[in-house]
Design an enzyme around this catalytic site. Sequence first.
Site, PDB file in Angstrom:
ATOM      1  N   THR A 187     -15.019  -5.160   1.764  1.00 27.91           N
ATOM      2  CA  THR A 187     -14.036  -4.121   2.056  1.00 27.91           C
ATOM      3  C   THR A 187     -14.733  -2.759   2.179  1.00 27.91           C
ATOM      4  O   THR A 187     -15.898  -2.598   1.821  1.00 27.91           O
ATOM      5  CB  THR A 187     -12.954  -4.025   0.958  1.00 27.91           C
ATOM      6  OG1 THR A 187     -13.537  -3.414  -0.182  1.00 27.91           O
ATOM      7  CG2 THR A 187     -12.368  -5.380   0.605  1.00 27.91           C
ATOM      8  N   GLU A 213     -15.759  -1.511  -1.231  1.00 28.52           N
ATOM      9  CA  GLU A 213     -16.870  -2.323  -1.725  1.00 28.52           C
ATOM     10  C   GLU A 213     -18.177  -1.840  -1.094  1.00 28.52           C
ATOM     11  O   GLU A 213     -19.184  -1.640  -1.791  1.00 28.52           O
ATOM     12  CB  GLU A 213     -16.605  -3.789  -1.360  1.00 28.52           C
ATOM     13  CG  GLU A 213     -17.678  -4.749  -1.800  1.00 28.52           C
ATOM     14  CD  GLU A 213     -17.251  -6.188  -1.557  1.00 28.52           C
ATOM     15  OE1 GLU A 213     -16.346  -6.424  -0.725  1.00 28.52           O
ATOM     16  OE2 GLU A 213     -17.812  -7.069  -2.213  1.00 28.52           O
ATOM     17  N   GLU A 215       0.864  -1.200   0.000  1.00 29.89           N
ATOM     18  CA  GLU A 215       0.000   0.000   0.000  1.00 29.89           C
ATOM     19  C   GLU A 215       0.889   1.235   0.000  1.00 29.89           C
ATOM     20  O   GLU A 215       2.022   1.201   0.491  1.00 29.89           O
ATOM     21  CB  GLU A 215      -0.909  -0.041   1.250  1.00 29.89           C
ATOM     22  CG  GLU A 215      -1.894   1.091   1.436  1.00 29.89           C
ATOM     23  CD  GLU A 215      -2.791   1.355   0.244  1.00 29.89           C
ATOM     24  OE1 GLU A 215      -2.470   2.327  -0.471  1.00 29.89           O
ATOM     25  OE2 GLU A 215      -3.780   0.640   0.011  1.00 29.89           O
ATOM     26  N   ASP A 269      -8.250   1.620  -7.709  1.00 30.57           N
ATOM     27  CA  ASP A 269      -8.774   2.940  -8.106  1.00 30.57           C
ATOM     28  C   ASP A 269      -9.272   2.873  -9.551  1.00 30.57           C
ATOM     29  O   ASP A 269      -8.517   2.479 -10.440  1.00 30.57           O
ATOM     30  CB  ASP A 269      -7.667   3.991  -7.980  1.00 30.57           C
ATOM     31  CG  ASP A 269      -7.253   4.178  -6.537  1.00 30.57           C
ATOM     32  OD1 ASP A 269      -8.059   4.700  -5.746  1.00 30.57           O
ATOM     33  OD2 ASP A 269      -6.132   3.763  -6.183  1.00 30.57           O
TER      34      ASP A 269
HETATM   35  C1  LIG Z   1     -10.011   2.363  -4.041  1.00 31.08           C
HETATM   36  S1  LIG Z   1      -8.885   1.941  -2.801  1.00 31.08           S
HETATM   37  C2  LIG Z   1      -9.397   0.291  -2.305  1.00 31.08           C
HETATM   38  C3  LIG Z   1      -8.846  -0.107  -0.968  1.00 31.08           C
HETATM   39  C4  LIG Z   1      -9.280  -1.483  -0.450  1.00 31.08           C
HETATM   40  N1  LIG Z   1      -8.742  -2.543  -1.285  1.00 31.08           N
HETATM   41  C5  LIG Z   1     -10.760  -1.575  -0.341  1.00 31.08           C
HETATM   42  O1  LIG Z   1     -11.371  -2.314  -1.146  1.00 31.08           O
HETATM   43  O2  LIG Z   1     -11.333  -0.944   0.557  1.00 31.08           O
HETATM   44  C6  LIG Z   1      -7.397   1.562  -3.723  1.00 31.08           C
HETATM   45  C7  LIG Z   1      -6.181   1.497  -2.832  1.00 31.08           C
HETATM   46  O3  LIG Z   1      -5.066   1.100  -3.626  1.00 31.08           O
HETATM   47  C8  LIG Z   1      -3.937   1.885  -3.274  1.00 31.08           C
HETATM   48  N2  LIG Z   1      -3.087   1.904  -4.461  1.00 31.08           N
HETATM   49  C9  LIG Z   1      -3.363   2.472  -5.653  1.00 31.08           C
HETATM   50  N3  LIG Z   1      -2.414   2.240  -6.550  1.00 31.08           N
HETATM   51  C10 LIG Z   1      -1.490   1.480  -5.909  1.00 31.08           C
HETATM   52  C11 LIG Z   1      -0.255   0.908  -6.304  1.00 31.08           C
HETATM   53  N4  LIG Z   1       0.189   1.060  -7.572  1.00 31.08           N
HETATM   54  N5  LIG Z   1       0.450   0.189  -5.403  1.00 31.08           N
HETATM   55  C12 LIG Z   1      -0.019   0.041  -4.134  1.00 31.08           C
HETATM   56  N6  LIG Z   1      -1.188   0.549  -3.700  1.00 31.08           N
HETATM   57  C13 LIG Z   1      -1.909   1.261  -4.574  1.00 31.08           C
HETATM   58  C14 LIG Z   1      -4.503   3.240  -2.884  1.00 31.08           C
HETATM   59  O4  LIG Z   1      -3.647   3.950  -2.027  1.00 31.08           O
HETATM   60  C15 LIG Z   1      -5.807   2.831  -2.204  1.00 31.08           C
HETATM   61  O5  LIG Z   1      -5.631   2.643  -0.809  1.00 31.08           O
END
Ligand SMILES: C[S@@+](CC[C@H](N)C(=O)[O-])C[C@H]1O[C@@H](n2cnc3c(N)ncnc32)[C@H](O)[C@@H]1O
Length: 221
Positions: free
Chosen positions: A198, A201, A81, A130
Amino acid sequence: MKQAKSDSYPQRRVYVRRRSRTTVAQARALERLDEYLLSPGSIPDAFGRTAPCLVEIGFGNGTALAEFASANPDWNCVGVEVFRPGIGALINQCEQRDIENVRIVDGEGLTYLESLSDNSVDLIWVLFPDPWPKARHHKRRLVTREFAEVVAQKLKDEGQLTIATDWDPYAEDIEEALGDSQSFKGGMVKGTSDRITTKYEARGIRLGHDVSEFKYVKRAV
Ligand SMILES: C[S@@+](CC[C@H](N)C(=O)[O-])C[C@H]1O[C@@H](n2cnc3c(N)ncnc32)[C@H](O)[C@@H]1O
């Protein structure tokens, strides 16, 4: 094994926020990040044992990873993360629940995957990446053909990739990127999931979005 800061090696650019307001508890937990921090390289070395291995990329606040690790103490669980408050939240859950089989990569997910040995991971999760809805931002999405190629190298034969999204246009791109690959079998799955809901979600469901979940298994060669 001495752990180096994972952001001490060159990483792909990320477009999401890394820092944001942290709660007092998250800030305190981040002071103990070194105890969890995982450097690129051998996962068994970092845990001091050979065991089945889950890597979750973009774990958010870490609830799904903590739940899996707690229910599966015989697995090595790695969370990747970039969002510091989320990292603090995961450390707190590990400490509150006496979870000892979690290590954290404070860095970019695809870069970390590339650092691993080929055929070394049993399970990879990408839960609600994202969505980057605007067309000009699609190139920022994590799940692409390039991502699929790296996953195919790093999973063991019959290892599994789980991806979930609540953004239909992204679901179509995921199906294309993974479905076109000869390295995988599988696709969209219906019915109840074997993981907890999550944070993102739940948000998607509140907004009336459909959730699509994909499971791809790496073909043995
Ligand atoms: C939309 S959130 C979803 C978080 C969690 N998986 C959930 O379902 O609640 C996407 C997460 O991915 C992380 N993230 C985005 N791109 C990433 C990358 N290339 N490597 C690691 N983390 C990343 C962001 O910081 C964010 O916390």
